[in-house]
Design a protein around this motif. Structure first.
Motif, PDB file in Angstrom:
ATOM      1  N   GLU A 193      -3.854  -5.326   4.496  1.00 16.17           N
ATOM      2  CA  GLU A 193      -4.111  -4.846   3.172  1.00 16.17           C
ATOM      3  C   GLU A 193      -4.980  -3.534   3.164  1.00 16.17           C
ATOM      4  O   GLU A 193      -5.757  -3.299   4.122  1.00 16.17           O
ATOM      5  CB  GLU A 193      -5.115  -5.777   2.660  1.00 16.17           C
ATOM      6  CG  GLU A 193      -5.146  -5.665   0.990  1.00 16.17           C
ATOM      7  CD  GLU A 193      -6.293  -6.678   0.499  1.00 16.17           C
ATOM      8  OE1 GLU A 193      -6.034  -7.706   0.207  1.00 16.17           O
ATOM      9  OE2 GLU A 193      -7.301  -6.077   0.284  1.00 16.17           O
ATOM     10  N   PHE A 195      -7.333  -0.648   0.601  1.00 20.83           N
ATOM     11  CA  PHE A 195      -7.529  -0.307  -0.818  1.00 20.83           C
ATOM     12  C   PHE A 195      -8.339   1.268  -0.585  1.00 20.83           C
ATOM     13  O   PHE A 195      -8.902   1.506   0.344  1.00 20.83           O
ATOM     14  CB  PHE A 195      -8.774  -1.243  -1.224  1.00 20.83           C
ATOM     15  CG  PHE A 195      -9.397  -0.563  -2.520  1.00 20.83           C
ATOM     16  CD1 PHE A 195      -8.865  -0.536  -3.721  1.00 20.83           C
ATOM     17  CD2 PHE A 195     -10.676   0.150  -2.460  1.00 20.83           C
ATOM     18  CE1 PHE A 195      -9.308  -0.315  -4.960  1.00 20.83           C
ATOM     19  CE2 PHE A 195     -11.271   0.486  -3.647  1.00 20.83           C
ATOM     20  CZ  PHE A 195     -10.639   0.285  -4.797  1.00 20.83           C
ATOM     21  N   LYS A 197     -10.259   4.637  -2.578  1.00 23.18           N
ATOM     22  CA  LYS A 197     -10.860   5.243  -3.532  1.00 23.18           C
ATOM     23  C   LYS A 197     -10.824   6.750  -3.116  1.00 23.18           C
ATOM     24  O   LYS A 197     -11.378   7.291  -2.199  1.00 23.18           O
ATOM     25  CB  LYS A 197     -12.060   4.759  -3.763  1.00 23.18           C
ATOM     26  CG  LYS A 197     -12.857   5.190  -5.004  1.00 23.18           C
ATOM     27  CD  LYS A 197     -12.180   4.532  -6.170  1.00 23.18           C
ATOM     28  CE  LYS A 197     -12.519   5.198  -7.442  1.00 23.18           C
ATOM     29  NZ  LYS A 197     -11.939   4.289  -8.761  1.00 23.18           N
ATOM     30  N   GLY A 198     -10.156   7.629  -4.081  1.00 20.30           N
ATOM     31  CA  GLY A 198     -10.300   9.093  -3.719  1.00 20.30           C
ATOM     32  C   GLY A 198     -10.074  10.066  -4.788  1.00 20.30           C
ATOM     33  O   GLY A 198     -10.010   9.647  -5.924  1.00 20.30           O
ATOM     34  N   VAL A 216     -12.152   7.742   0.329  1.00 16.45           N
ATOM     35  CA  VAL A 216     -12.795   6.212   1.280  1.00 16.45           C
ATOM     36  C   VAL A 216     -11.678   5.081   1.163  1.00 16.45           C
ATOM     37  O   VAL A 216     -11.178   4.758   0.193  1.00 16.45           O
ATOM     38  CB  VAL A 216     -14.163   5.954   0.737  1.00 16.45           C
ATOM     39  CG1 VAL A 216     -14.469   4.398   1.121  1.00 16.45           C
ATOM     40  CG2 VAL A 216     -14.983   6.924   0.960  1.00 16.45           C
ATOM     41  N   VAL A 218     -10.357   1.493   2.668  1.00 18.59           N
ATOM     42  CA  VAL A 218     -10.696   0.219   3.196  1.00 18.59           C
ATOM     43  C   VAL A 218      -9.470  -0.684   3.753  1.00 18.59           C
ATOM     44  O   VAL A 218      -8.350  -0.778   2.862  1.00 18.59           O
ATOM     45  CB  VAL A 218     -11.459  -0.686   2.024  1.00 18.59           C
ATOM     46  CG1 VAL A 218     -11.915  -2.260   3.040  1.00 18.59           C
ATOM     47  CG2 VAL A 218     -12.621  -0.121   1.621  1.00 18.59           C
ATOM     48  N   THR A 220      -8.030  -4.046   5.633  1.00 16.27           N
ATOM     49  CA  THR A 220      -8.103  -5.442   6.143  1.00 16.27           C
ATOM     50  C   THR A 220      -7.413  -5.792   7.565  1.00 16.27           C
ATOM     51  O   THR A 220      -6.097  -5.245   7.173  1.00 16.27           O
ATOM     52  CB  THR A 220      -8.084  -6.538   5.104  1.00 16.27           C
ATOM     53  OG1 THR A 220      -8.519  -5.948   3.944  1.00 16.27           O
ATOM     54  CG2 THR A 220      -8.503  -7.661   5.501  1.00 16.27           C
ATOM     55  N   GLY A 328      -4.806   1.746  -8.419  1.00 19.97           N
ATOM     56  CA  GLY A 328      -6.121   1.529  -8.598  1.00 19.97           C
ATOM     57  C   GLY A 328      -6.534   0.077  -8.035  1.00 19.97           C
ATOM     58  O   GLY A 328      -7.429  -0.858  -8.699  1.00 19.97           O
ATOM     59  N   ARG A 329      -5.818  -0.435  -7.020  1.00 17.83           N
ATOM     60  CA  ARG A 329      -6.145  -1.941  -6.670  1.00 17.83           C
ATOM     61  C   ARG A 329      -5.927  -2.014  -5.220  1.00 17.83           C
ATOM     62  O   ARG A 329      -5.125  -1.061  -4.947  1.00 17.83           O
ATOM     63  CB  ARG A 329      -5.189  -2.780  -7.457  1.00 17.83           C
ATOM     64  CG  ARG A 329      -3.392  -2.255  -7.032  1.00 17.83           C
ATOM     65  CD  ARG A 329      -2.849  -3.499  -7.880  1.00 17.83           C
ATOM     66  NE  ARG A 329      -1.475  -3.189  -7.495  1.00 17.83           N
ATOM     67  CZ  ARG A 329      -0.581  -3.721  -6.406  1.00 17.83           C
ATOM     68  NH1 ARG A 329      -1.334  -4.372  -5.683  1.00 17.83           N
ATOM     69  NH2 ARG A 329       0.541  -3.347  -6.271  1.00 17.83           N
ATOM     70  N   PRO A 330      -6.414  -2.926  -4.671  1.00 14.08           N
ATOM     71  CA  PRO A 330      -5.746  -3.309  -3.127  1.00 14.08           C
ATOM     72  C   PRO A 330      -4.353  -3.471  -3.045  1.00 14.08           C
ATOM     73  O   PRO A 330      -3.837  -4.175  -3.842  1.00 14.08           O
ATOM     74  CB  PRO A 330      -6.658  -4.382  -2.683  1.00 14.08           C
ATOM     75  CG  PRO A 330      -7.313  -5.210  -3.797  1.00 14.08           C
ATOM     76  CD  PRO A 330      -7.286  -3.984  -4.738  1.00 14.08           C
TER      77      PRO A 330
END
Lengths: 342, 342, 342, 342
Positions: A193, A195, A197-198, A216, A218, A220, A328-330
């Protein structure tokens, strides 16, 4: 290893020239038979290094009867066509990253490579940097236990020209893709997964064509670990390439390389050296070791250290990253990748 | 500053004892009049330090006619009731973090403090650590330009007992709340959105009551910066407290503190010292400076360096973090906070 | 340890005040009964800290019936007379360094101490700095094997006023004496020979009274190790206190302490913090630990960790250093010291 | 630079092979015409690199009509004879250190070089290491002010075989000579006096033929600075090559180079990498830059960066060092050197 591997090089841009120089000077056991590029300057460069035959047509390289392996350094859209053509000619392939920006093309390349029984290696050169190789070894040797948190900092000293950016495929497939590959390499597990943010904090103009310059990310992992990458197109102090892996038994981290190990103190403070300027300086040795690994895997008939599956995953993570940014979501990897390579 | 500030201390647990020792030995300009706690050992501790009056009832402290300021170190549920009672008695308040785990209670405390014209300061001691204070100064002095990326690593040497965790309010309000405050302090801008990825990688049992022990947290700031915090309840090598702020003009980072600056080389490698063990060691000086700041703001009638708004925001971010974890999506702060303090 | 050690302090200059503050605030198990100094400001300082009795006469301290141990912080010429007087009164003695600048006086002090069966400890506080204590432990634990080369860098941030220097006893007995003691402590062996090369490179004026401000000092140890100390009265970047010990199995070194662990990068380079300014900052904790060691050795009747023999050797090395400088040749310790203490 | 410098290489031992590889692969503007060595393996090595002509006779190289410059890597006793012969043939000379172990031979070489108007450069490769070059630049740019104290640590990972040591000329002319040259280079001033304290602490056997393996060396410079070198033949943790220069305005130091910049923390401590193993690894780039400097000085007709005077002084300091060790006293350079080169 008395027999020499006969190699053809396709594309003599910046990276192609680095690979060619390494092949001519630093990698024993190879002979560069032919090189192709459109520009006359590149031909002169190759001739000057001792390459006997040059051409403007990549297929002259692929079809050259003596060539046993091709090094593909052409623009990205040509990566898969040349890989497929070379594989069909039973030539081994070393191809620059990304293999392609679509998964279907990567599947096609993989099919050709697999059916023809040739090697395919991708140029994820950072895996061959001493720092990162050694961190990977520390993880593989269970010295940090189960990986739990991965941190990658990857910042360029400055953005490329905006004209380049417009056709680059976006920050994820152009720049972060190296970090996606590094993340999988260090943790030793698949990403499930992502996510993101940029934003375009350095040059807002690039937002107009849907790109960003600061992110940034993320990740998983299948084994439970969580990773974070921070990317910037502009670190005024130079090329910032660090990572850290934290686990149940400890932590390992790689700091930047510098040109020297000086400290200068005066009454104002202590001064230390900046990181090496950019990828050519930082990864100079890694490029060499990377290519040498390809030559060795062909000569010794061992598995490719960075194969089509690695190319597929890096691109898939990049596609999922863009989806996460836009929505805007994982995003789960399974949303963008229906099946993996065998 | 010949007049001494007369102080009462409520709660003599671990932090209360630290504050009391600092007040008695290291902070000029104060006089501790009375201290309260339920345990007889704490009374002996206070007496031994020279406190003349001790009690089991916190209201004896709040209502003591000589007391001008109270230091609240009781369990969290009592923070707001004591703060309100003290404010109504026109006493200044220093209160341990978090002010409360609900926003309504914080609003109530703020109202009492505001109406009575007293000071309220929260014990976010890390702001007063030399490393972080100096990073903040570098940012405030525009030495890194516009902040773009913030990275906080905050890992404990080991988790508290599971019984404690059950009532701790969860990792975000118990542990990460310090990092939420630090993030706002360093960047100098409000958090507008949060995304959390977390898991119970150290002790899966704690998942049963909805908690986690490993987290990567992405923060978006009003000024455009993006932040990332990584938390772990267990770093086997000790208390890991580092941060880095990256901006348009440069980057500043704070590394861990160690007990000494030794390097020992033998034929196996070089050995360096571990970080200071835990918060008592790492923030020993910060606790002192923090409390001194409170005393100074009261004596000099200057604004509280960490006020009710800071407490509100830290708790609100914590609540949003839990929502993000539970719902698997980024959560905007405006979803959990209807209005801010004036 | 319910009984408190009753202490008298002689001399409340800079070091005396540090010792007194530590005794009042940080060292359990002691009670300061009386303190002496000529200046009224010092009396106020002591009173303010809670010392009940003050005097201008050191003998009031020595002869005070309740005093069990004296802390001597007077100017050097009084060290031995007060030590002898206190010993004759059966009082234990903690004395600042150097015990004396002549060996005969030191013998006399040692005789009095020995005959009266009291403890004598010298204030070589640097032995109690965490860095140096830990290096010593590494050596004592045989982790570097047989010591072969010792390197001490000891540089002050700036020279004292020239008026002070005129009566200081010279750089060796005033400044390097700490390093002579450190050298013996770290190597764990006696110095047998010394060679000095020095000059007045900072302020040539001091040459007029036979002193220097820059020195490189070579020490030969009984166990075969060779040491080198470099001293300067003026390091513009602050107090530089490092050492390194090299042996058959490895090497250990102690770097400077800094106020924080920051790195700030901008396009010009990386900036790190200066060392802590001077001895008050660098050795703040060491002063405390040093004095606590004295109190413990008295209360527990254990041997003094820094005894008269240590004082004798440090002074003897200083005398030999001056002889080497003046005569331009290596000087054996046996040339200046006829017999050692028993 | 279209014209290529035609070069002959004399001696293909370890260093000769390094120079030859660099000439063939890394240094543009040169052509290696011929190489000489006694061993057939060396001939194969040269042939394999692409050298067309090989010989067992050094004079075939010196007298070869096409050769414009010779690289002398033969054993030390042949350095001067070959240099003189080459100079008389109007060939430029790059010669490994030391030029000779006697001053008279060096004068003879200098005379031949001077009379024939050719260049002579000595292979003090460490001057071309990025760390030391940059420290020198800091000093030359007056960033540390007037040099006052120089510290060089130079320790080998292990001693050569005792058979080699017997004919090596002793530690000063074999090993420390690099440090003597470095000292003059960094400080930018001549050495006027030397004092040595040394011993055979690693292998007492070598004392039998008058040699030592551990030394502390004090140098006095014309400009007033004082230097200290510490040498050991055996640092179990690897090749230790550091230096520090301290002056009126500040201090600059160069730390060791390592293979990577990793830190690995577990519950026992932090682990950092050892220095690069030995001179081949540490000075790999320096060898290349050094030789390139020679080629450039010939092609551009600029002064030799390391000339006969440098060779003379390094050897003279070595001779004085041995005298100091044997006589146990400081020795002035004027005792061993009657006149300097013009």
């Amino acid at each position: 290893m008395s027999k020499k591997l006969k190699i053809g090089v396709i594309g003599l841009g910046r990276i192609g020239q680095i690979h060619l120089s390494n092949l001519m000077h630093h990698i024993p056991g190879v002979e560069v038979v032919i090189a192709s590029d459109l520009s006359p300057e590149s031909h002169a460069f190759a001739k000057n290094l001792g390459v006997e035959e040059v051409t403007t047509d990549a297929y002259d390289v692929i079809n050259h009867p003596d060539v046993e392996a091709v090094i593909i350094c052409s623009p990205t859209p040509f990566h898969v066509p040349y890989t497929v053509a070379a594989a069909n000619q039973k030539k081994h392939v070393f191809c620059e990253k990304p293999l392609d920006v679509t998964l279907d093309a990567i599947y096609a390349a993989q099919k050709a490579v697999s059916e023809n029984g040739v090697k395919l290696m991708l140029g994820f050169n950072r895996r061959f940097d001493a720092n990162f190789t050694n961190v990977r070894n520390i993880v593989a040797d269970d010295k940090i236990g189960d990986p739990q948190i991965l941190r990658i900092t990857s910042r360029d000293p400055g953005p490329p020209p905006i004209e380049y950016l417009k056709t680059s495929g976006g920050i994820f497939l152009d720049m972060s893709i190296h970090d996606f590959d590094m993340a999988r390499y260090i943790v030793g597990s698949e990403v499930t997964e992502i996510f993101v943010k940029g934003d375009a904090l350095i040059n807002p103009e690039i937002k107009e064509f849907g790109d960003i310059d600061t992110a940034v990310i993320v990740l998983t992992f299948e084994n439970g670990a969580i990773g974070v990458i921070d990317n910037s197109r502009k670190a005024v102090y130079g090329y910032d390439q660090r990572l850290e892996i934290f686990g149940s038994k400890g932590m390992a981290k790689a700091e930047n390389n510098t040109a020297d190990n000086l400290v200068h103190f005066d009454s104002n403070g202590g001064n230390i050296s900046l990181p090496l300027h950019f990828f050519l300086e930082r990864y100079e040795t890694a490029y060499r070791v990377c290519l040498k690994s390809f030559v060795n895997c062909v000569l010794n008939d061992t598995p490719s250290p960075v194969d089509a599956h690695d190319g597929l995953m890096a691109t898939a993570i990049g596609i999922a990253a863009m989806k996460s940014l836009q929505e805007g979501r994982p995003v789960k990897l399974e949303e963008v990748i229906s099946h993996t390579l065998v």
